[in-house]
Design a protein around this motif. Structure first.
Motif, PDB file in Angstrom:
ATOM      1  N   SER B  40       0.855  -1.187   0.000  1.00  0.00           N
ATOM      2  CA  SER B  40       0.000   0.000   0.000  1.00  0.00           C
ATOM      3  C   SER B  40       0.883   1.225   0.000  1.00  0.00           C
ATOM      4  O   SER B  40       1.940   1.242   0.632  1.00  0.00           O
ATOM      5  N   ARG B  41       0.443   2.218  -0.714  1.00  0.00           N
ATOM      6  CA  ARG B  41       1.212   3.459  -0.778  1.00  0.00           C
ATOM      7  C   ARG B  41       0.284   4.636  -0.555  1.00  0.00           C
ATOM      8  O   ARG B  41      -0.836   4.651  -1.068  1.00  0.00           O
ATOM      9  N   MET B  42       0.700   5.552   0.246  1.00  0.00           N
ATOM     10  CA  MET B  42      -0.069   6.763   0.500  1.00  0.00           C
ATOM     11  C   MET B  42       0.844   7.963   0.250  1.00  0.00           C
ATOM     12  O   MET B  42       1.991   7.971   0.711  1.00  0.00           O
ATOM     13  N   PHE B  43       0.317   8.940  -0.448  1.00  0.00           N
ATOM     14  CA  PHE B  43       1.086  10.161  -0.710  1.00  0.00           C
ATOM     15  C   PHE B  43       0.219  11.366  -0.350  1.00  0.00           C
ATOM     16  O   PHE B  43      -0.989  11.351  -0.567  1.00  0.00           O
ATOM     17  N   THR B  44       0.834  12.363   0.205  1.00  0.00           N
ATOM     18  CA  THR B  44       0.122  13.617   0.396  1.00  0.00           C
ATOM     19  C   THR B  44       1.004  14.750  -0.101  1.00  0.00           C
ATOM     20  O   THR B  44       2.232  14.697  -0.008  1.00  0.00           O
ATOM     21  N   SER B  45       0.344  15.744  -0.638  1.00  0.00           N
ATOM     22  CA  SER B  45       1.045  16.941  -1.078  1.00  0.00           C
ATOM     23  C   SER B  45       0.260  18.142  -0.601  1.00  0.00           C
ATOM     24  O   SER B  45      -0.945  18.239  -0.843  1.00  0.00           O
ATOM     25  N   ASP B  46       0.913  19.032   0.103  1.00  0.00           N
ATOM     26  CA  ASP B  46       0.254  20.239   0.604  1.00  0.00           C
ATOM     27  C   ASP B  46       1.082  21.436   0.155  1.00  0.00           C
ATOM     28  O   ASP B  46       2.162  21.693   0.674  1.00  0.00           O
ATOM     29  N   THR B  47       0.577  22.115  -0.860  1.00  0.00           N
ATOM     30  CA  THR B  47       1.296  23.246  -1.443  1.00  0.00           C
ATOM     31  C   THR B  47       0.602  24.544  -1.070  1.00  0.00           C
ATOM     32  O   THR B  47      -0.625  24.633  -1.179  1.00  0.00           O
ATOM     33  N   ASP B  48       1.355  25.503  -0.635  1.00  0.00           N
ATOM     34  CA  ASP B  48       0.786  26.777  -0.201  1.00  0.00           C
ATOM     35  C   ASP B  48       1.601  27.907  -0.816  1.00  0.00           C
ATOM     36  O   ASP B  48       2.833  27.909  -0.731  1.00  0.00           O
ATOM     37  N   LEU B 552      -8.843  15.837  -2.585  1.00  0.00           N
ATOM     38  CA  LEU B 552      -8.195  16.988  -3.234  1.00  0.00           C
ATOM     39  C   LEU B 552      -8.946  18.260  -2.857  1.00  0.00           C
ATOM     40  O   LEU B 552     -10.163  18.336  -3.041  1.00  0.00           O
ATOM     41  N   THR B 553      -8.248  19.236  -2.287  1.00  0.00           N
ATOM     42  CA  THR B 553      -8.853  20.507  -1.917  1.00  0.00           C
ATOM     43  C   THR B 553      -7.985  21.645  -2.442  1.00  0.00           C
ATOM     44  O   THR B 553      -6.766  21.644  -2.255  1.00  0.00           O
ATOM     45  N   ILE B 554      -8.627  22.589  -3.115  1.00  0.00           N
ATOM     46  CA  ILE B 554      -7.925  23.749  -3.661  1.00  0.00           C
ATOM     47  C   ILE B 554      -8.558  25.000  -3.058  1.00  0.00           C
ATOM     48  O   ILE B 554      -9.786  25.125  -3.047  1.00  0.00           O
ATOM     49  N   ALA B 583      -2.868  30.827  -1.928  1.00  0.00           N
ATOM     50  CA  ALA B 583      -3.521  29.738  -2.647  1.00  0.00           C
ATOM     51  C   ALA B 583      -2.902  28.441  -2.154  1.00  0.00           C
ATOM     52  O   ALA B 583      -1.703  28.376  -1.884  1.00  0.00           O
ATOM     53  N   SER B 584      -3.720  27.424  -2.001  1.00  0.00           N
ATOM     54  CA  SER B 584      -3.188  26.157  -1.511  1.00  0.00           C
ATOM     55  C   SER B 584      -3.860  24.991  -2.204  1.00  0.00           C
ATOM     56  O   SER B 584      -5.022  25.066  -2.609  1.00  0.00           O
ATOM     57  N   VAL B 585      -3.107  23.931  -2.346  1.00  0.00           N
ATOM     58  CA  VAL B 585      -3.608  22.678  -2.909  1.00  0.00           C
ATOM     59  C   VAL B 585      -3.198  21.565  -1.975  1.00  0.00           C
ATOM     60  O   VAL B 585      -2.023  21.405  -1.658  1.00  0.00           O
ATOM     61  N   THR B 586      -4.178  20.816  -1.495  1.00  0.00           N
ATOM     62  CA  THR B 586      -3.908  19.686  -0.611  1.00  0.00           C
ATOM     63  C   THR B 586      -4.439  18.425  -1.265  1.00  0.00           C
ATOM     64  O   THR B 586      -5.613  18.364  -1.636  1.00  0.00           O
ATOM     65  N   ALA B 587      -3.566  17.455  -1.406  1.00  0.00           N
ATOM     66  CA  ALA B 587      -3.966  16.228  -2.099  1.00  0.00           C
ATOM     67  C   ALA B 587      -3.522  15.012  -1.310  1.00  0.00           C
ATOM     68  O   ALA B 587      -2.444  15.000  -0.717  1.00  0.00           O
ATOM     69  N   ASN B 588      -4.367  14.008  -1.286  1.00  0.00           N
ATOM     70  CA  ASN B 588      -4.048  12.715  -0.674  1.00  0.00           C
ATOM     71  C   ASN B 588      -4.263  11.614  -1.706  1.00  0.00           C
ATOM     72  O   ASN B 588      -5.275  11.626  -2.410  1.00  0.00           O
ATOM     73  N   PHE B 589      -3.326  10.671  -1.760  1.00  0.00           N
ATOM     74  CA  PHE B 589      -3.465   9.592  -2.742  1.00  0.00           C
ATOM     75  C   PHE B 589      -3.100   8.268  -2.125  1.00  0.00           C
ATOM     76  O   PHE B 589      -2.195   8.220  -1.305  1.00  0.00           O
TER      77      PHE B 589
END
Lengths: 182, 589
Positions: B40-48, B552-554, B583-589
């Motif tokens: 299993s793989r989980m990735f998160t990216s939180d860009t601000d 995914l939240t923008i 501006a921010s982008v939060t993503a979970n995968f």
């Protein structure tokens, strides 16, 4: 642009790589006599791992809907594991909250966020993971807004219908003395 | 090889298993090892991305707002697990853009991203057009799953009992993420839980809410601990634990590992939970010894005592919970750790977090406080409407230290009432309270600093907050939150000004997944270090959020909000105000 490009690449790679088997874990619950539970104890059921905390207001809004889903879909093999991520400071608030709200789902305790980190490296709440009968991750959800439960319920029904209940003896580990009641 | 390199290598190793290559397994288990190990793989990216507006002018160029700049922050995490192992890495990166100005032909920096002490391989003097950048492999973790537990190397969190001896955990709500970097063995065999750990503290380097200016290395204090808990003793469990702390004096990457010696604080205690007589009991008692005067200073020989207990009874439709605590010379380790945002020897505060102020936060972390809280909840409509009332009384004997505005002991009384009502299509959460901090010998009734409160022999506070979620026509939904506080300082040599402040927001989901948010803050608190954009004390902002999927939240934000103290999970921190756009982008995968 370079940074944006790199980020987009990571995003694409992440989509390509996501999924897989849900990591197993062992946690104590708010009922000490229940002993430790394992995720693998629930193989053969569709499981929603819901990470919450007593200080997380959106988490608590969502939990009422999760209880309703478990009541309705439980007979078909759906289970909610509401993993409390309250740390040592707020741990005493967990069981009173669950009892006074009348929630019947199992509440494992993850006071040092060891399981949360495995599932949600970003560590933001609320966070939920839908796991199918074979123990694979179907979807993950971060945050909660009223109405999100509609789409979530549709996903759960889809997971319940996508495969017949697995024979317990074929997929479950040897029953532990503290295995939760079905 | 660095820790980060090792972590990435492990991740790559795990990822390769997904393509059919099983990870190494003990020979004894080889017959049971499937040919293809599920991964299993989980990735998160939180860009601000933040555009900071500063109402500052250089003395030599008052006509130009040269202190405006752009900050970009990225937090990327990757996690991979198999049945036998897992690995996790978190990389934080920050860049400052438009961080230069030219004055008299000379190119100058508006602000420094890093202090000179922070390790960074690239040249500090980047070209004029390039951003100032810093990146850090913030967390690395590798866990080997054992038949009866886990062995973790790298970054991890840990808590014993109710946290009076050790409670290191993330608190991302207030931008705090301190972990222990070292080794942790957690075994669970039948009714026994055993945990052994050793390592050094690792504070996050790059902030997501605070401006990243003058980043510096942290103090990596060393810690070691052991805990054993026996469950299944009838209706009870019983645990014992011990923790040793050694504090470093210099900010270094491996300070905790290299600066070993006699511990500066040693803590030992017992904790228990019992369900009996229809009541859930919990208790912890710890003794704190300070063997050295190296960093702790005075009174090295005096033991500290920390205790906490709770009893919860369920009587019909009501829930009664009584909690008590007693700290005597118990939080001295936190006094050293607090400047680094470590507060890891802290039990339950028992205080309502939304009323904690710059003064009452001192009581939260008092070295010397006793008190308790009784709370009664009534399930008026089971599962839907639950009003409650609580009263808390504390005796705060702490009078020294920079956290306190007090020079004499005080008695704190706080009454609180509210309701939590949840419906199928909405909810109402309401809390109102009154708190009074009465100082000893406050018979002399003198006016407050600005006379607004009249006679003021005690700090007094009235507060209330509400969160209402409700449906709107055309399938729209709304969420209104408001918090109001009136505070009157009692007279003391460190007298501040009385104030009123309020924070409000209205969120409307106008299309599925689309949210418009309006914010409005107002404060007259002189301790708030920010200036409003709609007036000196009035702040306004708007935000548009798009949540196309559950992971995914923008967001796009413009405006200002005030600085202030914010608490979550029993920890408090003063967070800065903001004016500008983000501006921010939060993503979970």
């Amino acid at each position: 642009m370079g940074l944006l490009g790199a980020w987009a690449s990571w995003l694409w790679m992440s989509v390509a790589l996501a999924g897989g088997a849900a990591p197993d874990f062992s946690l104590r619950t708010i009922e000490p006599e229940q002993g430790a539970i394992k995720l693998s104890d629930y193989r053969g059921k569709v499981v929603l791992l819901d990470f919450w905390a007593t200080w997380c207001e959106p988490c608590k809004v969502e939990m009422k809907h999760l209880q309703a889903m478990q009541t309705e879909l439980g007979p078909q093999g759906f289970v909610v594991l509401a993993v409390s991520t309250d740390d040592a400071r707020t741990r005493s608030q967990v069981k009173p909250y669950v009892k006074r709200m009348g929630y019947s789902f199992t509440v494992p305790l993850d006071p040092d966020s060891s399981v949360l980190t495995q599932y949600n490296p970003g560590k933001v709440l609320p966070f939920s993971v839908l796991i199918d009968r074979e123990g694979n991750v179907v979807s993950v959800h971060q945050g909660y807004n009223p109405g999100d439960e509609v789409a979530l319920k549709a996903e759960i029904i889809g997971a319940l219908g996508s495969s017949a209940p697995a024979p317990v003896e074929a997929s479950a580990p040897p029953p532990s003395p503290a295995a939760p009641a079905p | 090889m660095s820790c980060g390199g090792l972590g990435l290598l492990l991740l790559a190793r795990l990822a390769s298993a997904a393509d059919g290559e099983a990870p190494p397994a003990p020979q004894a288990d080889s017959e049971e090892t499937p040919a293809r190990t599920p991964v299993s793989r989980m990735f998160t990216s939180d860009t601000d991305l933040r555009y900071w507006v500063r109402d500052q002018r250089h003395p030599a160029a008052p006509d130009r707002p040269i202190y405006n700049y752009v900050e970009q922050v990225e937090r990327f995490t990757a996690q991979a697990s198999t049945e036998r192992m897992s690995a996790f890495v978190q990389v934080d990166q920050v860049s400052l853009w438009a961080n230069r100005y030219r004055l008299d032909g000379e190119l100058l920096r508006e602000r420094e991203l890093r202090s000179g002490e922070l390790p960074w391989p690239l040249p500090l003097d980047t070209p004029a057009g390039a951003p100032d950048t810093y990146a850090n492999v913030e967390k690395v973790q590798f866990t080997r799953k054992l038949p009866s537990g886990d062995l973790t190397v790298g970054d991890f969190y840990a808590a014993f009992g109710r946290g009076l001896a050790l409670n290191v955990n993330r608190n991302v709500d207030i931008d705090i993420d301190t972990s222990i970097q070292g080794l942790k063995l957690a075994l669970r065999e039948g009714d026994w839980d055993l945990t052994v750990l050793a390592g050094q503290l690792n504070r996050q380097q790059v902030w997501q809410e605070n401006p990243n200016i003058g980043l510096r290395p942290d103090f990596r204090h060393s810690v070691a601990g052991v805990s054993a808990v026996r469950y299944g003793l009838g209706p009870a469990n019983l645990g014992a634990h011990a923790v040793a702390w050694r504090f470093t004096r210099d900010p270094r990457l491996a300070g905790g590992f290299t600066d070993l010696g006699a511990p500066d604080a040693v803590i030992a205690g017992l904790n228990s939970e019992v369900s009996a007589l229809g009541i859930d009991w919990a208790a912890e008692i710890d003794a704190l010894g300070y063997p050295t005067t190296r960093t702790l200073g005075q009174d090295p020989e005096r033991l500290g005592i920390a205790g906490y207990g709770s009893a919860t009874a369920y009587l019909g439709a009501t829930t009664w919970q009584l909690e008590g605590k007693h700290y005597d010379n118990a939080h001295r380790p936190n006094a050293l750790l607090a400047p680094e945002l470590y507060q890891v020897v802290v039990g339950p505060t028992l205080e309502y977090e939304r009323q904690i102020t710059e003064d009452s936060s001192a009581a939260v972390n008092s070295n010397d406080i006793s008190g308790g809280r009784l709370r009664v909840d009534w399930s008026a409509v089971p599962g839907s409407v639950t009003p409650y009332a609580s009263v808390a009384v504390f005796r705060d004997r702490e009078t020294a230290g920079g956290l306190h505005f007090n020079t004499v002991p005080e008695t704190v009384v706080h009454v609180l009432a509210g309701t939590e009502s949840r419906y199928d299509r909405g909810s109402i959460v309401l809390n109102v309270g009154y708190r009074r901090d009465e100082r000893d010998g406050s018979g002399a009734r003198v006016g407050g600093a600005d006379g607004a409160c009249g006679e003021a022999d005690a700090d007094r506070q009235v507060h209330g907050d509400v969160d209402i979620k409700f449906p709107l026509p055309f399938a729209m939904k709304a969420d209104f939150t408001s918090a109001v506080e009136w505070f009157c300082w009692g007279a003391n040599p460190l007298q501040q000004h009385d104030y009123v402040e309020t924070e409000n927001s209205l969120t409307v989901e106008f299309l599925p997944g689309w949210f418009a948010v309006g914010y409005m803050d107002f404060t007259t608190n002189p301790l708030v270090d920010s200036t409003g954009n709609l007036g000196e004390r009035l702040y306004g902002a708007g935000e548009l959020q798009w949540k196309p999927t559950g992971n995914l939240t923008i967001k796009a934000f413009a405006g200002a909000y005030k600085a202030g103290i914010r608490c979550a999970g029993g920890q408090c921190r003063i967070l800065p105000g903001f004016e500008g756009a983000r501006a921010s982008v939060t993503a979970n995968f």
